[in-house]
Write a protein that holds these residues in place. Structure first.
Motif, PDB file in Angstrom:
ATOM      1  N   GLY A  32     -10.951   6.036  -0.942  1.00 48.37           N
ATOM      2  CA  GLY A  32      -9.842   5.999   0.007  1.00 48.37           C
ATOM      3  C   GLY A  32      -8.644   6.804  -0.472  1.00 48.37           C
ATOM      4  O   GLY A  32      -7.967   7.470   0.326  1.00 48.37           O
ATOM      5  N   MET A  81      -9.326  10.378   0.155  1.00 52.04           N
ATOM      6  CA  MET A  81      -9.187  10.719   1.574  1.00 52.04           C
ATOM      7  C   MET A  81      -7.710  10.806   1.975  1.00 52.04           C
ATOM      8  O   MET A  81      -7.327  11.651   2.794  1.00 52.04           O
ATOM      9  CB  MET A  81      -9.894   9.673   2.449  1.00 52.04           C
ATOM     10  N   ALA A  82      -6.888   9.912   1.420  1.00 51.43           N
ATOM     11  CA  ALA A  82      -5.449   9.970   1.713  1.00 51.43           C
ATOM     12  C   ALA A  82      -4.858  11.272   1.173  1.00 51.43           C
ATOM     13  O   ALA A  82      -4.031  11.918   1.830  1.00 51.43           O
ATOM     14  CB  ALA A  82      -4.738   8.761   1.122  1.00 51.43           C
ATOM     15  N   SER A 121      -8.755  -1.383   6.065  1.00 49.45           N
ATOM     16  CA  SER A 121      -9.085  -0.621   7.270  1.00 49.45           C
ATOM     17  C   SER A 121     -10.365   0.188   7.108  1.00 49.45           C
ATOM     18  O   SER A 121     -10.602   0.810   6.074  1.00 49.45           O
ATOM     19  CB  SER A 121      -7.941   0.334   7.597  1.00 49.45           C
ATOM     20  N   ASN A 151     -10.534   5.945   7.321  1.00 45.71           N
ATOM     21  CA  ASN A 151     -10.424   6.509   5.973  1.00 45.71           C
ATOM     22  C   ASN A 151      -9.032   7.021   5.644  1.00 45.71           C
ATOM     23  O   ASN A 151      -8.384   7.649   6.473  1.00 45.71           O
ATOM     24  CB  ASN A 151     -11.364   7.703   5.833  1.00 45.71           C
ATOM     25  N   GLY A 152      -8.588   6.778   4.424  1.00 46.39           N
ATOM     26  CA  GLY A 152      -7.429   7.471   3.904  1.00 46.39           C
ATOM     27  C   GLY A 152      -6.092   6.956   4.399  1.00 46.39           C
ATOM     28  O   GLY A 152      -5.092   7.660   4.305  1.00 46.39           O
ATOM     29  N   ILE A 153      -6.076   5.729   4.910  1.00 46.06           N
ATOM     30  CA  ILE A 153      -4.806   5.112   5.297  1.00 46.06           C
ATOM     31  C   ILE A 153      -4.163   4.510   4.056  1.00 46.06           C
ATOM     32  O   ILE A 153      -4.834   3.864   3.257  1.00 46.06           O
ATOM     33  CB  ILE A 153      -5.056   4.025   6.360  1.00 46.06           C
ATOM     34  N   THR A 154      -2.868   4.693   3.887  1.00 48.31           N
ATOM     35  CA  THR A 154      -2.167   4.069   2.763  1.00 48.31           C
ATOM     36  C   THR A 154      -1.147   3.080   3.297  1.00 48.31           C
ATOM     37  O   THR A 154      -0.714   3.181   4.444  1.00 48.31           O
ATOM     38  CB  THR A 154      -1.470   5.100   1.869  1.00 48.31           C
ATOM     39  N   VAL A 155      -0.763   2.140   2.439  1.00 53.61           N
ATOM     40  CA  VAL A 155       0.007   0.992   2.899  1.00 53.61           C
ATOM     41  C   VAL A 155       1.211   0.767   1.990  1.00 53.61           C
ATOM     42  O   VAL A 155       1.152   1.040   0.794  1.00 53.61           O
ATOM     43  CB  VAL A 155      -0.900  -0.268   2.899  1.00 53.61           C
ATOM     44  N   VAL A 156       2.302   0.239   2.575  1.00 57.32           N
ATOM     45  CA  VAL A 156       3.476  -0.160   1.788  1.00 57.32           C
ATOM     46  C   VAL A 156       3.741  -1.654   2.006  1.00 57.32           C
ATOM     47  O   VAL A 156       3.030  -2.309   2.763  1.00 57.32           O
ATOM     48  CB  VAL A 156       4.723   0.679   2.150  1.00 57.32           C
ATOM     49  N   VAL A 184      -0.233   2.555  -1.274  1.00 57.39           N
ATOM     50  CA  VAL A 184      -1.297   1.841  -1.969  1.00 57.39           C
ATOM     51  C   VAL A 184      -2.550   1.782  -1.101  1.00 57.39           C
ATOM     52  O   VAL A 184      -2.466   1.736   0.128  1.00 57.39           O
ATOM     53  CB  VAL A 184      -0.828   0.410  -2.316  1.00 57.39           C
ATOM     54  N   LEU A 186      -5.013  -2.663   4.437  1.00 60.83           N
ATOM     55  CA  LEU A 186      -5.631  -2.227   3.185  1.00 60.83           C
ATOM     56  C   LEU A 186      -7.151  -2.171   3.303  1.00 60.83           C
ATOM     57  O   LEU A 186      -7.820  -1.448   2.575  1.00 60.83           O
ATOM     58  CB  LEU A 186      -5.239  -3.178   2.053  1.00 60.83           C
ATOM     59  N   GLY A 240       8.719   4.880  -2.328  1.00 60.01           N
ATOM     60  CA  GLY A 240       7.807   5.731  -1.602  1.00 60.01           C
ATOM     61  C   GLY A 240       6.402   5.803  -2.171  1.00 60.01           C
ATOM     62  O   GLY A 240       5.660   6.738  -1.872  1.00 60.01           O
ATOM     63  N   ALA A 295       7.949   7.522   1.431  1.00 54.71           N
ATOM     64  CA  ALA A 295       6.620   8.100   1.225  1.00 54.71           C
ATOM     65  C   ALA A 295       6.428   9.333   2.097  1.00 54.71           C
ATOM     66  O   ALA A 295       5.864  10.342   1.661  1.00 54.71           O
ATOM     67  CB  ALA A 295       5.549   7.050   1.522  1.00 54.71           C
ATOM     68  N   ARG A 355      -5.770  14.044   3.542  1.00 52.89           N
ATOM     69  CA  ARG A 355      -4.904  14.113   4.723  1.00 52.89           C
ATOM     70  C   ARG A 355      -3.600  14.863   4.397  1.00 52.89           C
ATOM     71  O   ARG A 355      -3.101  15.648   5.218  1.00 52.89           O
ATOM     72  CB  ARG A 355      -4.549  12.696   5.214  1.00 52.89           C
ATOM     73  N   PRO A 379      -1.568  12.429   7.518  1.00 58.42           N
ATOM     74  CA  PRO A 379      -1.291  11.311   6.616  1.00 58.42           C
ATOM     75  C   PRO A 379      -0.730  10.143   7.414  1.00 58.42           C
ATOM     76  O   PRO A 379       0.160  10.336   8.251  1.00 58.42           O
ATOM     77  CB  PRO A 379      -0.237  11.867   5.654  1.00 58.42           C
ATOM     78  N   ILE A 380      -1.275   8.941   7.182  1.00 57.02           N
ATOM     79  CA  ILE A 380      -0.831   7.749   7.903  1.00 57.02           C
ATOM     80  C   ILE A 380      -0.330   6.729   6.907  1.00 57.02           C
ATOM     81  O   ILE A 380      -1.046   6.332   5.988  1.00 57.02           O
ATOM     82  CB  ILE A 380      -1.994   7.176   8.738  1.00 57.02           C
ATOM     83  N   ILE A 381       0.933   6.332   7.089  1.00 53.06           N
ATOM     84  CA  ILE A 381       1.536   5.307   6.238  1.00 53.06           C
ATOM     85  C   ILE A 381       1.664   4.053   7.073  1.00 53.06           C
ATOM     86  O   ILE A 381       2.418   4.014   8.045  1.00 53.06           O
ATOM     87  CB  ILE A 381       2.922   5.767   5.725  1.00 53.06           C
ATOM     88  N   GLU A 401     -11.327  -5.064   8.370  1.00 56.57           N
ATOM     89  CA  GLU A 401     -10.060  -5.547   8.915  1.00 56.57           C
ATOM     90  C   GLU A 401     -10.236  -6.315  10.222  1.00 56.57           C
ATOM     91  O   GLU A 401      -9.270  -6.854  10.751  1.00 56.57           O
ATOM     92  CB  GLU A 401      -9.080  -4.392   9.101  1.00 56.57           C
TER      93      GLU A 401
END
Lengths: 253, 253, 253, 253, 253, 253, 253, 253
Positions: free
Chosen positions: A235, A238-239, B220, B223-228, A227, B218, A224, B239, A242, B194-196, D180
């Motif tokens: 960033g 900002m995450a 994007s 703002n504030g987007i996280t990635v797996v 990144v 990654l 979980g 997450a 959120r 929150p956006i995953i 992106e």
């Protein structure tokens, strides 16, 4: 025009046409100047201010934006500024508050926190500190309480053991590391909070300008972990924003 | 030995030595069998069960683990299983509940939700559905309410417009896309939660087995987007779980 | 509801509310079934039918889509199908017209051309023929006249000299090549039409599964060549379609 | 020698030998100077002037070319020039018209348009403006009407909604984006014109100097989008030129 | 029509027109069948037969080519055939001479050498032998004397010391190696002949399917080593052929 | 000690021991100075002088080498020198002959050719000229006749048609190209000589600093083309040297 | 001929000529059969037996080698064998001792240890066990005492705390991990022994088939960690062997 | 507090609580200043001093660290310093001993060796000397005897033959090479000691900034070679240190 939500409701219910909506929206919420559009409504729509990303903009473009903001009495916050750009901006706008450690500039002093939940900003090495400060300055601008923990390396794993009680107190952990990027895996295996991992470009050769910690963090065996882009302290903040909005239910859903 | 926290407190205050702590911990919370250690305390320590990752394990290794769990009356949940593995496991453990759409197996039926905040699981295309179902099954196992929105493409951007009111109701959005991976940018520009983002390996050629949407997400501009990791529906759910624990204050801080 | 344009005009002028528009749009133009949304209005909105991409879909998902289309009496055209999938689909839908050379299936016979401008489909080698046939079948489905020129290699540059007069007659040239992908550069240096270059995965080792011709085409010293994804004969045909619509002014601007 | 076509016809019908043809061609259409060959016939053969690409040439090489052009009274247009090169060229050729925003130089003022169809040049962010201006200056040099739309981001997708009517009026859309690179997918899903996507090197880390938007654009789920090299505003304009020549039937087929 | 050179001379001197030349050329030197063009004149023009590359062709396409060749009484030689393809071709053409060790097939027995200079084919390991045999079979087909030296590793550098006198006798050395590809550097530092290095896909992990030896060979600190594609024994033999033609002055300059 | 071959023969036949051989070799053929070993015997052993590679050496290291050479009256030839290094070397050694176009320096004037076979050095564009000049200067230093053909592009394929008779006269063709690197494929499809392809770093974005033409050349559909490192004009000349030595039988086999 | 060292001494002191040395060496120490050379002297020269690498060899090639070994009464040990190869070899050589867990085969039972220093083989996860067993079987074949520690993950960092006393007893630590490969950093920060890190191909997506842990291990912030190829348990064991030979002074220096 | 081991024993046996242990540890062994933690106990725990890595630190950060060390009378040793940083540090701390050839600085003169086993530091070319000197300076700082062998290339393989007797005397060999990185394979095939291979960034184009020798070394066909990061002379010395500690049994196990 002080309320965009009313405007949207009118559109939805048919009180104004789409054409009128677009016209009103454009007149009231979009600042245009040269090749720049500033979306002043983003604040309300997304729950945060539009932050300017300075890295790929010329000093002239940034000055244009500051002038627009000053003229409209908006809060200006800009990241990704090197020392040269900071110096030139300061010359033109003496009231600007610049920060070399984080590469940011703003036209307002960080007021007292708007939130009660806090963020822990943990960096593996001294060399990662610029990214940490970018996150911290952004959190400050957003009104989020935060605490920094710098030079907590994984090779000296005992070194962060004595911060464990501190880490537990935060609602979100931002974990910053270059080199092999192992710190988020270790932190993520011990703590249950949301963890936002930030790879940095610290290192050389096989560090691949930050791609090695990026890939390592994405492949973490700790569950979980999420990144963001390399060196993207902004960033990560900002995450965290959120998430904390959800916790404190302060967004405009 | 029913309380690990008491054990830790005793160590901290010096009531038991480190040697005794390790011995007690090992005896009570680590299941060992062949080359497998199962950490039964993780549940308490991190706030969630240990989920088994089946992709790189042989059927024999997984069967060993199930036997251990059954014997200890623990809840077993395993992801990353192809149809062949699912079939073989079902043969040996007829009570196992298997799910081909998500590639998961478990030994318990999903009880009613333990949380009240919900997660929206949004997938760009029909081809991304397996990753979406892995996230959904994991959320179900964790007791988190969720709703799926599949085939919401960015090329037909109007297509998700009519889901906008639905999206607003969720506390976390998991946004899944292959190909160019643009959907999280669009969703992230409109919604404040929150956006995953989960890139998938759907596509061919320049899709680079999912690296193109990974890199796009990654990078994007939202703002504030996280990635797996690519195809990591499970990780996205975990997450989300970390976030919702904070919102509902149910973790063991 | 036979006219989407009227619907949009009503929204714009305020005759219907946004809420009503979305509701009417959804009811009339979106087919939903399981995890599939089919956008039947795309035809009018973009000027072409929705083509199904079969590579990452299961046979079951494609069958669902065919059933939906048949039921609604829509034209079905699907690309990216291997021989196994084609055979299974043919078994379920005996009226389906399948084509092994191009990997496509459709439920209608290609009528006579709707356009008068033609496309030349030029492939460097015999091994590139599948991609060429995918482009050709797509052009046929769209009603665009076309002619194929296969095995026109750049190593035997004299070989295409005697086709020069033929090439001049087409309004658009689709140029397909694997290996080092040099053919578009040579064609682009001689002919003035729009050139859509398609790299193929033909080759081994340093061909990098098509990335070498892709990069070579993007770096071409011939001016104004544009490129699509590796093996994407379908995409090249659609790009040609966009151009020919403009030439013949048949799109719905 | 005022007509190359007559020359070719004579060769074809055998009135002149291949040896004579090569000799006449060389004498009349190739300017040679030091290590430079300028192909003055390209104008007629391909339908456009030879544009000089300045990025990898030294100032001395470019000066040689300008001198040759001036001496032969040809129109000179050069792209890919940084400010330092522009300044040095201006010093030597005071009549040169230089443009810092686009990095171009020319020895003629853009006359009134030769074409009636227009091109929309759409850029996602302010930082992408240099690439947009390179496209615009090239279109101007070619006599193609065009209109710019800069800072139309996909994260603020509402921002381009109010340009939709404008976009519809153009025969070709050049869509420029870094980060992106999602904008072409969104535009391509709504508009039916030919779309030429241009990735830019704007961004950092996972933007991979423009390879991330390049790959994203090539993998777009929107149909029929074509792509040119990173930062290649010139190439996009030339591709638009090839299309508009076909629409207006002005090429020398 | 037995002499292409006469045909070219007639064109050059104007005795036949370009149109007639193309017509005569096409009628006499191009075999066409389905999507295949065979250039029967290549033999004379380039000094060697057209070799068929079988890897990316279907068995059906290869059979078509063999039939064409047989009918025109041409020598057929095909590389890149796996055992399955070899078996199917043998069934249809019982007179075909197939070779599993090299993956080649031909319709003629290798006659006695046409050249007197020889090629040494040196392979680092037993695992590289298939590539070595492809080179050897091609040299045989071209009539070039050759000798093989297999399992001459660089880790056991003494192992090739006793072949040094042999190596000196050859006019060209083809040096084949997988893994780290160091053998050409060592050979190139000792011997003065032309050295054609062939990387192989032998190895795993960091061997990168042959890219590691490819890059190593291109970066060799030994001077004047040239390199061909991974596993390209055929290409190395053709490069040797070009050299030996020059040495023996047998090409048709 | 004027004859290394005698020394080797003595070792082979046992007249001197290995220990003595190494001692004599070291005393007579290795120049040592600081961290530099110069192998003065290479001339005889390999048939050419030791050329110094200047790119990764400091000016101080190169000066050390020149001093050693001057003292021993050896011919010095150095490649890979930028203008700054050339200037500093010239200051210290006024008799040095420096060449900015090729980045080389030498302490002897190129004598008249030692060979009668010649090399054609063909470059695709004006921007590739530095690499061409490095090859030419190396050939001059080696005493090999050569002729340059610069700005022969593949996009203007007619442009090299009138050089075809010239190209035929050379025994080896060095073909240099950046961008998409297509020129060697076209040349290799027409000419039968040995072709040494040199990719250059000319181009931007997808040119990948020369890796795109490198990969394209290695993947060429023209048979028997060999390739050297990016920008390696020197290496191409040395490879030509190895071939011409064989043709004229001047090496010390 | 039982003593190679005597042979070398004779050469050095001139008692035998180089020619004789090579002849004697070849006759006594090189086994040749088909395309295989086996270097039976390596045992003495390097201090270990020649281990056969089976991954890229055919079953036929391996059988040839076994026959040679059996005939010469040498110890045979082969790694990199899949289950299919193991089965076929067992059928032909019933006395062969095969091991599926490690993919190895040998013709001798592991005798009692020849060394007293031991190696700890530590693997992060159950999925890494095959690589661990390859190391262990190789150590066994070499006579080195060793102990395995499997499923010691970094995400559950407490899990290896109770092995700390065990780890301290070994002279060398082999640390095996896939995914993000963080375990060697953690172990290297705590323990002072030589650490040989082995990345594995366990994981998916961003694990990049083992390149992510490889890069992470090479970039480790822990000092003095060394790395071998992905999945190369054999190589790690050989590296440990080189170290332990030094410690126990058993090599033939 | 002079003995950390006593502290640990007290914790283990329960004489002090974990809380007390952490407090005592922190007070006695961690130097904190600004964003820097210096772990003064590492010396005892791991057996070596904490070496400062200067490449990614600012001069200010390094000065802070030196001040801390000087104040605590600790030995300071720093690597990765360019000439500019060395100069600035020297100005502030005139007693600092700086070394431009290796890019290091220290505040103590290297005392006489603490160890009796020695390390051979072998570099392929003069251009690799900086990396060699970094290893040598580190070995000197650690008290390990060492000898350098620079410009021992693999292309002139005879060149290292006369060093063979020297190489045999060392307990560990550090082998440094750029370009194709073949030297470790050759050395590893002849010598039985532990070999630590260091790739360097010497070379251009296909050298890939050191990744080509890195990959080549990891893929070496010589057994038991281990590898460190590109240009990491320091890391190689530390790895040698770990081995020599074991040989001389001087670590604190």
């Amino acid at each position: 025009m002080d309320n965009i939500l009313e405007l949207v409701d009118k559109l939805k219910s048919g009180k104004i046409s789409l054409e009128n909506f677009i016209k009103l929206y454009e007149e009231n919420y979009i600042l245009k100047h040269n090749d720049i559009h500033v979306d002043t409504f983003r604040n309300k729509r997304l729950g945060f201010d539009e932050v300017i990303y300075g890295r790929n903009k010329t000093v002239e473009q940034i000055k244009d934006i500051i002038s627009l903001y000053e003229q409209k009495k908006l809060r200006f916050f800009c990241t990704g500024l090197d020392n040269q750009k900071l110096k030139e901006l300061k010359l033109s706008f003496p009231n600007l508050i610049i920060c070399e450690k984080s590469g940011t500039a703003k036209n307002f002093s960080s007021s007292k926190p708007r939130f009660s939940n806090s963020v822990g900003v943990i960096a593996a090495g001294t060399s990662d500190s610029k990214v940490a400060y970018e996150a911290i300055e952004t959190l400050n601008a957003l009104g989020i309480p935060n605490k920094k923990y710098i030079d907590i390396g994984v090779a000296g794993i005992h070194r962060f053991l004595h911060y464990m009680d501190d880490f537990k107190k935060h609602s979100v952990l931002i974990v910053i590391a270059g080199m092999e990027g192992a710190l988020p895996s270790v932190v993520g295996g011990i703590f249950s909070q949301p963890i936002i991992a930030v790879p940095t470009s610290v290192g050389y050769g096989t560090a691949l300008s930050g791609f090695t910690p990026l890939l390592a963090m994405l492949t973490s065996c700790a569950n979980g972990i999420t990144v963001v882009n390399i060196d993207n302290g902004f960033g990560a903040a900002m995450a965290a924003f959120r998430i904390i909005q959800q916790i404190e239910n302060k967004n405009d859903r």
